[in-house]
Design a protein around this motif. Structure first.
Motif, PDB file in Angstrom:
ATOM      1  N   LEU A   1      49.698 102.095 -62.258  1.00 41.81           N
ATOM      2  CA  LEU A   1      50.741 101.665 -61.333  1.00 41.81           C
ATOM      3  C   LEU A   1      51.146 102.907 -60.553  1.00 41.81           C
ATOM      4  O   LEU A   1      51.955 103.705 -61.006  1.00 41.81           O
ATOM      5  N   ASP A   2      50.566 103.062 -59.388  1.00 44.49           N
ATOM      6  CA  ASP A   2      50.737 104.308 -58.637  1.00 44.49           C
ATOM      7  C   ASP A   2      52.185 104.498 -58.183  1.00 44.49           C
ATOM      8  O   ASP A   2      52.780 105.554 -58.423  1.00 44.49           O
ATOM      9  N   THR A   3      52.747 103.506 -57.541  1.00 50.15           N
ATOM     10  CA  THR A   3      54.098 103.649 -57.006  1.00 50.15           C
ATOM     11  C   THR A   3      54.871 102.343 -57.154  1.00 50.15           C
ATOM     12  O   THR A   3      54.292 101.251 -57.188  1.00 50.15           O
ATOM     13  N   VAL A   4      56.174 102.497 -57.248  1.00 46.97           N
ATOM     14  CA  VAL A   4      57.125 101.386 -57.149  1.00 46.97           C
ATOM     15  C   VAL A   4      58.071 101.739 -56.009  1.00 46.97           C
ATOM     16  O   VAL A   4      58.678 102.813 -56.004  1.00 46.97           O
ATOM     17  N   GLU A   5      58.188 100.841 -55.048  1.00 45.44           N
ATOM     18  CA  GLU A   5      58.984 101.120 -53.849  1.00 45.44           C
ATOM     19  C   GLU A   5      60.111 100.107 -53.716  1.00 45.44           C
ATOM     20  O   GLU A   5      59.921  98.906 -53.963  1.00 45.44           O
ATOM     21  N   LEU A   6      61.265 100.619 -53.324  1.00 41.12           N
ATOM     22  CA  LEU A   6      62.409  99.777 -52.977  1.00 41.12           C
ATOM     23  C   LEU A   6      62.639  99.894 -51.481  1.00 41.12           C
ATOM     24  O   LEU A   6      62.907 100.995 -50.972  1.00 41.12           O
ATOM     25  N   LEU A   7      62.503  98.795 -50.770  1.00 43.81           N
ATOM     26  CA  LEU A   7      62.783  98.762 -49.336  1.00 43.81           C
ATOM     27  C   LEU A   7      64.085  98.020 -49.133  1.00 43.81           C
ATOM     28  O   LEU A   7      64.177  96.816 -49.423  1.00 43.81           O
ATOM     29  N   PHE A   8      65.108  98.735 -48.663  1.00 48.36           N
ATOM     30  CA  PHE A   8      66.430  98.146 -48.493  1.00 48.36           C
ATOM     31  C   PHE A   8      66.956  98.545 -47.125  1.00 48.36           C
ATOM     32  O   PHE A   8      66.857  99.700 -46.703  1.00 48.36           O
ATOM     33  N   ASN A   9      67.502  97.566 -46.422  1.00 45.76           N
ATOM     34  CA  ASN A   9      67.963  97.787 -45.055  1.00 45.76           C
ATOM     35  C   ASN A   9      66.822  98.399 -44.250  1.00 45.76           C
ATOM     36  O   ASN A   9      65.774  97.816 -44.097  1.00 45.76           O
ATOM     37  N   ALA A  10      66.995  99.613 -43.756  1.00 48.47           N
ATOM     38  CA  ALA A  10      65.921 100.278 -43.013  1.00 48.47           C
ATOM     39  C   ALA A  10      65.431 101.503 -43.749  1.00 48.47           C
ATOM     40  O   ALA A  10      64.827 102.399 -43.144  1.00 48.47           O
ATOM     41  N   ASP A  11      65.681 101.615 -45.017  1.00 50.00           N
ATOM     42  CA  ASP A  11      65.327 102.800 -45.800  1.00 50.00           C
ATOM     43  C   ASP A  11      64.355 102.418 -46.911  1.00 50.00           C
ATOM     44  O   ASP A  11      64.133 101.239 -47.194  1.00 50.00           O
TER      45      ASP A  11
END
Length: 463
Positions: free
Chosen positions: A333-343
């Motif tokens: 599992l290379d990455t876990v990303e949180l995309l919130f608003n514009a960040d």
């Protein structure tokens, strides 16, 4: 005179039971017993909302319902009090209504089926169950009378008088009686008592419960049967939610499951994404996910379902490659990303989240703040706290095309701190024992002993 002696003996028994539960109340009191209540034909008990799964009925709730029920139900009360009883006795040994030959409770199920408003409480507080005789005695204003079917046949009851009949049912198994046979024998006693009450034409209110939880004896499971049928307390069995699956034209290729998907920004209140992700009709979209032989990406798009953070996405990026040293493919599992608003906040999971490509990965606790498997990769990633409970994911080699994960590679190491402490202590004790045995084996006795009061020993020397 005989009735007075029986009443005195019964009061002594009830006092002993009360003392026993008072002594046990300082110990483990979280166990529960079920309670089943019904009335004879032609009488209706007041409705009660079905308790939620896991809810424990308290003593006060039970007292409130009994006060309401006995206001309209018959005041000839039959209390079937079993030594031990648990809801597992019903779910394991109960059968389908109308198919009583497979059940240990044919008479009980028939009575519940014929009653217009039976009440089933799967989880009643253990101490609350022990207080049922006292509550009924206080409500009816009469002392309980211990009877059995033979005694009951010679009694003449009056429908207008208050009566509390106590029928004690044993719960003991041994070499000759299994748990199911004991329960079936008690059910036959219930059937005889109900038949006598019906023959005398006396309306009644019946209660069946236990003094304390029972231990269900394991019996061979019925694996080969196509259906188990409905049991008495089937409604309280929790259904495990299926994992989230991303499907392509060739079938499923990514699977995810977790008990909780908790996120928190700047140590504020935790937000659990689990209900939005795994509940039927959840508001999560996986349309932007993709998978191939070397890379998989699961995109959980929550849209505007997460307050304050609109839009909100959770992205799991996985890859697999062959490692010559182990001669097999591994996925990470290379990455876990949180995309919130514009960040966006990114975490690296490849250091601790990996497994053979044909396996799934499972971990009881995946977080970014304690024994972290998710390492912050971007500067704003430290503002978020992530906690995935009972987390399991698989991005490759889903061959069976079902909703089952492949064999799980767990994050828990084999040598836990407890095992290390035991090994080191055992090794230290072994070293001490070895050293002691070595010292004992080196002891030597003198060949000759000198007497200090006599002449000294002279050893002639020859040239």
């Amino acid at each position: 005179m005989a009735g007075s002696e029986s009443s005195s003996k019964l009061r002594t028994i009830m006092a002993f039971i009360a003392l026993l539960f008072a002594l046990l109340s300082t110990g483990h009191c979280s166990s529960q017993v079920p309670l089943v209540m019904w009335s004879s034909e032609g009488y209706t008990l007041p409705p009660m909302a079905s308790p939620a799964a896991g809810h424990i009925i308290s003593n006060d709730q039970l007292m409130s319902y009994l006060n309401s029920a006995l206001g309209s139900a018959p005041h000839n009360v039959l209390l079937f009090l079993q030594d031990k009883l648990s809801k597992e006795d019903f779910t394991r040994y109960g059968g389908v209504f109308g198919n009583n030959h497979e059940s240990a409770f044919p008479n009980l199920e028939s009575a519940l089926q014929s009653s217009s408003s039976p009440l089933v409480l799967p989880a009643l507080s253990w101490l609350g169950a022990s207080a049922v005789p006292g509550l009924l005695q206080e409500k009816l204003g009469v002392s309980p009378l211990s009877v059995d079917p033979d005694t009951l046949e010679h009694l003449r009851l009056n429908a207008s008088d208050n009566t509390l009949l106590l029928i004690i049912l044993p719960y003991s198994t041994g070499a000759y009686l299994s748990c199911k046979e004991v329960l079936h024998s008690n059910d036959e006693v219930i059937g005889k008592v109900l038949s006598i009450m019906k023959a005398q034409g006396v309306p009644y209110t019946a209660i069946y419960t236990g003094l304390k939880p029972s231990r269900v004896i394991e019996e061979p499971s019925m694996v080969g049967q196509s259906s188990m049928g409905r049991s008495l307390l089937q409604a309280v069995v929790d259904e495990v939610k299926p994992p989230l699956m991303f499907n392509t034209t060739s079938g499923p290729c990514i699977m995810l499951w977790a008990q909780n998907l908790n996120v928190s920004f700047n140590n504020l209140e935790w937000i659990d994404l689990g209900p939005l992700t795994f509940a039927p009709g959840g508001s999560v979209s996986t349309a932007e996910s993709f998978c191939n032989e070397t890379n998989s990406q699961l995109v959980l798009d929550y849209g505007s379902s997460v307050p304050t953070y609109n839009p909100f996405r959770l992205i799991f990026s996985m890859s697999q490659r062959r490692y010559p040293v182990s001669a097999r493919n591994w996925f990470t599992l290379d990455t876990v990303e949180l995309l919130f608003n514009a960040d966006k906040a990114t975490y690296n999971g490849s250091r601790g989240i990996y497994a053979p490509a044909e396996y799934s990965f499972h971990c009881q606790n995946v977080n970014n703040f304690r024994n972290a498997l998710l390492v912050p990769h971007t500067q704003n990633a430290t503002q978020w706290r992530i906690l995935f409970t009972d987390f399991q994911i698989q991005g490759f080699s889903i061959l069976n095309r079902t909703t089952d994960f492949s064999y799980a590679s767990d994050c828990a190491g084999f040598f836990t701190p407890g095992i290390w402490m035991g090994l080191i202590t055992s090794l230290l004790m072994l070293l001490i024992l070895t050293y002691g045995m070595h010292m004992i084996m080196q002891l030597r006795s003198m060949d000759r002993f000198d007497d200090p009061k006599g002449p000294s020993i002279s050893v002639p020397q020859s040239e």
